[in-house]
Write a protein that holds these residues in place. Structure first.
Motif, mmCIF file in Angstrom:
data_model
loop_
_atom_site.group_PDB
_atom_site.id
_atom_site.type_symbol
_atom_site.label_atom_id
_atom_site.label_comp_id
_atom_site.label_asym_id
_atom_site.label_seq_id
_atom_site.Cartn_x
_atom_site.Cartn_y
_atom_site.Cartn_z
ATOM 1 N N PHE A 57 0.828 -1.245 -0.029
ATOM 2 C CA PHE A 57 0.172 -0.474 -0.069
ATOM 3 C C PHE A 57 1.332 1.568 0.021
ATOM 4 C CE2 PHE A 57 0.731 -1.865 4.267
ATOM 5 C CZ PHE A 57 1.308 -0.642 5.029
ATOM 6 N N ILE A 58 0.239 2.203 -0.611
ATOM 7 C CA ILE A 58 1.002 3.797 -0.267
ATOM 8 C C ILE A 58 0.312 4.994 1.437
ATOM 9 C CG2 ILE A 58 1.734 5.730 -1.470
ATOM 10 C CD1 ILE A 58 0.894 4.214 -4.053
ATOM 11 N N ILE A 59 1.419 5.061 1.518
ATOM 12 C CA ILE A 59 1.463 6.394 2.536
ATOM 13 C C ILE A 59 1.817 6.868 2.855
ATOM 14 C CG2 ILE A 59 1.398 6.064 5.355
ATOM 15 C CD1 ILE A 59 1.051 3.015 5.974
ATOM 16 N N ASN A 60 1.432 7.932 2.478
ATOM 17 C CA ASN A 60 1.740 9.684 2.384
ATOM 18 C C ASN A 60 2.727 9.393 1.148
ATOM 19 O OD1 ASN A 60 0.792 10.546 4.410
ATOM 20 N ND2 ASN A 60 2.137 11.044 6.416
ATOM 21 N N ASN A 61 2.610 9.494 0.090
ATOM 22 C CA ASN A 61 3.474 9.295 -0.559
ATOM 23 C C ASN A 61 4.140 7.743 -1.516
ATOM 24 O OD1 ASN A 61 1.357 11.210 -2.498
ATOM 25 N ND2 ASN A 61 2.765 12.426 -1.614
ATOM 26 N N THR A 62 4.669 7.386 0.118
ATOM 27 C CA THR A 62 5.663 6.177 -0.031
ATOM 28 C C THR A 62 4.860 4.727 -0.349
ATOM 29 O OG1 THR A 62 7.377 7.492 1.491
ATOM 30 C CG2 THR A 62 7.392 5.191 1.370
ATOM 31 N N THR A 63 5.595 4.205 -1.021
ATOM 32 C CA THR A 63 4.371 2.720 -1.354
ATOM 33 C C THR A 63 6.126 1.522 -0.425
ATOM 34 O OG1 THR A 63 4.713 2.759 -4.056
ATOM 35 C CG2 THR A 63 4.942 0.605 -3.225
ATOM 36 N N TYR A 64 4.817 0.691 0.415
ATOM 37 C CA TYR A 64 5.158 -0.104 1.516
ATOM 38 C C TYR A 64 4.580 -1.628 1.035
ATOM 39 C CZ TYR A 64 6.067 4.023 4.468
ATOM 40 O OH TYR A 64 6.478 4.918 5.237
ATOM 41 N N VAL A 65 5.592 -1.784 0.639
ATOM 42 C CA VAL A 65 5.809 -3.680 0.415
ATOM 43 C C VAL A 65 6.027 -5.007 1.257
ATOM 44 C CG1 VAL A 65 6.522 -4.900 -1.743
ATOM 45 C CG2 VAL A 65 6.265 -2.668 -2.164
ATOM 46 N N PRO A 66 5.299 -6.361 1.256
ATOM 47 C CA PRO A 66 5.298 -6.660 2.487
ATOM 48 C C PRO A 66 7.248 -7.437 1.495
ATOM 49 C CG PRO A 66 3.693 -6.976 1.461
ATOM 50 C CD PRO A 66 4.256 -6.214 1.164
ATOM 51 N N ILE A 67 7.851 -7.346 2.736
ATOM 52 C CA ILE A 67 9.281 -7.895 2.694
ATOM 53 C C ILE A 67 9.319 -9.315 2.353
ATOM 54 C CG2 ILE A 67 10.087 -7.841 4.965
ATOM 55 C CD1 ILE A 67 12.584 -7.275 4.566
ATOM 56 N N ARG A 68 8.429 -9.672 3.011
ATOM 57 C CA ARG A 68 8.144 -11.917 2.679
ATOM 58 C C ARG A 68 7.507 -11.710 1.213
ATOM 59 N NH1 ARG A 68 8.046 -15.780 5.775
ATOM 60 N NH2 ARG A 68 8.221 -14.221 7.674
ATOM 61 N N MET A 69 6.718 -11.195 0.674
ATOM 62 C CA MET A 69 6.449 -11.067 -0.576
ATOM 63 C C MET A 69 7.947 -10.931 -1.708
ATOM 64 S SD MET A 69 4.503 -8.117 -2.908
ATOM 65 C CE MET A 69 2.999 -8.650 -2.591
ATOM 66 N N LEU A 70 8.610 -10.028 -1.595
ATOM 67 C CA LEU A 70 9.911 -9.647 -2.271
ATOM 68 C C LEU A 70 11.299 -11.439 -2.231
ATOM 69 C CD1 LEU A 70 10.573 -6.187 -1.912
ATOM 70 C CD2 LEU A 70 9.453 -7.528 -3.787
ATOM 71 N N MET A 71 11.183 -11.667 -0.578
ATOM 72 C CA MET A 71 12.073 -12.708 -0.723
ATOM 73 C C MET A 71 11.991 -13.769 -1.193
ATOM 74 S SD MET A 71 15.201 -10.745 1.051
ATOM 75 C CE MET A 71 13.713 -9.242 -0.145
ATOM 76 N N ASN A 72 10.823 -14.482 -0.660
ATOM 77 C CA ASN A 72 10.340 -15.264 -1.195
ATOM 78 C C ASN A 72 10.475 -15.225 -2.952
ATOM 79 O OD1 ASN A 72 9.153 -16.256 1.127
ATOM 80 N ND2 ASN A 72 7.623 -16.139 0.614
#
Length: 392
Positions: A57-72
């Protein structure tokens, strides 16, 4: 009155909400006030949309990505260390295995490159040998072509041994290069005797030689080739003189070490040193040339230098290698080099020794050796003929 009380209660309730609401927010330092938040964000990697139970999701114009999604996606193992408040990321077992496979493949490529260079060197040596034989044949033919049969009245009865000697030294002035591929070897022949027996003595001086220190390091076949041409040239020069029917014998010596010599009795050659010395010297010289400037091939560092020596007998050969890091850009000492690289290098050393001695009395010799750090000999690798032992 009732309206007044009702108003007072509403006012008090408002104050309590503000106060306790502020306490709940500011009493928890890890809770942030969300100003703007957007869901529905998609993460696309190389054309594939990544999915996860926790959405980005995006908070205050910063995108937050679940780290497990990327690491997997990248094949990493991820875990939460609650005690230390840390996210722990490690290479997965599959990734570690792949890295090992890649390392093994790199070592195989390095070994293949070394074999290719070895074959190129062998081909170069074969070409050199062929050229040496061709040159010897040409020189022999040139020598033989000068032999003519003059009428008896043309016999040069006034030709002296000094004349013959001068002509021989002129002819062989470049013998070091022509027969041993080393123009630093100086050749001088002295001729003595009479019309019945001619005796030559050749001295070779290795003071300025590039590849040799003494006579017993020169291949015996090359020495025989030189002396065969010497005998043919003496016959050629003596033909038509009082010495044309003389028996020719002689000796070739190391000018600085007369214990190394070759005697010619008119039909065969006798060497003062054992052929095994010749094999070891020739193999050592080949090893030094083969591994010269090969630091980049085996250790990806062309500034690494090697000093190699070989000793032993037909039952056991032992090498001793000192590796120098004085000008190395990647390493300070032996302990910093990958052990797999070291094994690969020493395997090639053994392979070259086996190849060079395969047609000699040393073909069944056991091969062992040491590799030392030139600066700190406490860092070394020992090879016992079957396995390697590292001191570090």
């Amino acid at each position: 009155m009732k309206n007044y009380k009702r108003g007072l209660l509403v006012a008090l309730a408002s104050i309590l909400i503000v106060v306790f609401g502020a306490v709940s927010v500011y009493g928890a330092p890890n809770i942030s006030t969300v100003v703007q938040a957007y869901k529905g964000v998609k993460i696309v990697y190389n054309g594939t949309t990544l999915t996860s139970e926790a959405e980005p999701f995006i908070i205050n114009n910063t995108t937050y990505v679940p780290i497990r999604m990327l690491m997997n996606q990248f094949g990493k193992d991820i875990s939460w260390d609650a005690q230390n408040q840390q996210v722990i990321i490690k290479n997965s077992a599959d990734e570690i295995n792949k890295d090992k496979q890649i390392e093994d493949l790199k070592n195989q490529v390095t070994a293949l490159n070394a074999k290719i260079k070895g074959l190129e060197t062998a081909l170069g040596n074969a070409d050199t040998t062929i050229r040496t034989i061709d040159e010897a044949l040409n020189k022999y033919q040139k020598t033989s072509s000068t032999v003519t049969v003059p009428p008896n009245s043309d016999i040069k009865s006034n030709t002296t041994l000094g004349d013959l000697q001068t002509n021989l030294n002129k002819f062989f002035k470049d013998a070091g290069y022509e027969y041993f591929n080393d123009d630093g070897i100086a050749f001088y022949i002295n001729l003595g005797g009479n019309p019945v027996d001619l005796v030559y003595e050749i001295s070779l001086d290795f003071d300025n030689a590039y590849d040799y220190d003494r006579l017993n390091q020169v291949n015996q076949t090359k020495i025989k080739s030189l002396l065969n041409i010497v005998n043919a040239k003496i016959k050629s020069e003596a033909y038509g003189t009082d010495y044309q029917d003389a028996k020719i014998t002689g000796k070739l010596i190391d000018q600085d070490n007369s214990s190394y010599y070759v005697r010619y009795n008119g039909s065969t050659y006798t060497f003062s040193w054992d052929e095994s010395d010749d094999v070891i010297s020739e193999t050592t010289r080949y090893l030094k040339n083969y591994f010269k400037d090969k630091g980049d091939v085996y250790f990806s560092d062309r500034n690494i230098k090697f000093d190699i020596s070989l000793s032993g007998d037909k039952n056991k050969l032992s090498y001793k290698i000192y590796i120098n890091f004085d000008n190395s850009k990647n390493y300070d000492d032996l302990s910093e080099i990958s052990k797999s690289y070291v094994r690969n290098y020493l395997n090639q050393v053994k392979s070259v020794i086996s190849s060079q001695t395969s047609n000699t009395n040393f073909k069944n010799a056991e091969i062992t050796g040491y590799l030392y750090d030139d600066y700190d000999s406490s860092y070394y690798v020992k090879y016992n003929g079957s396995s390697y032992t590292f001191s570090y």
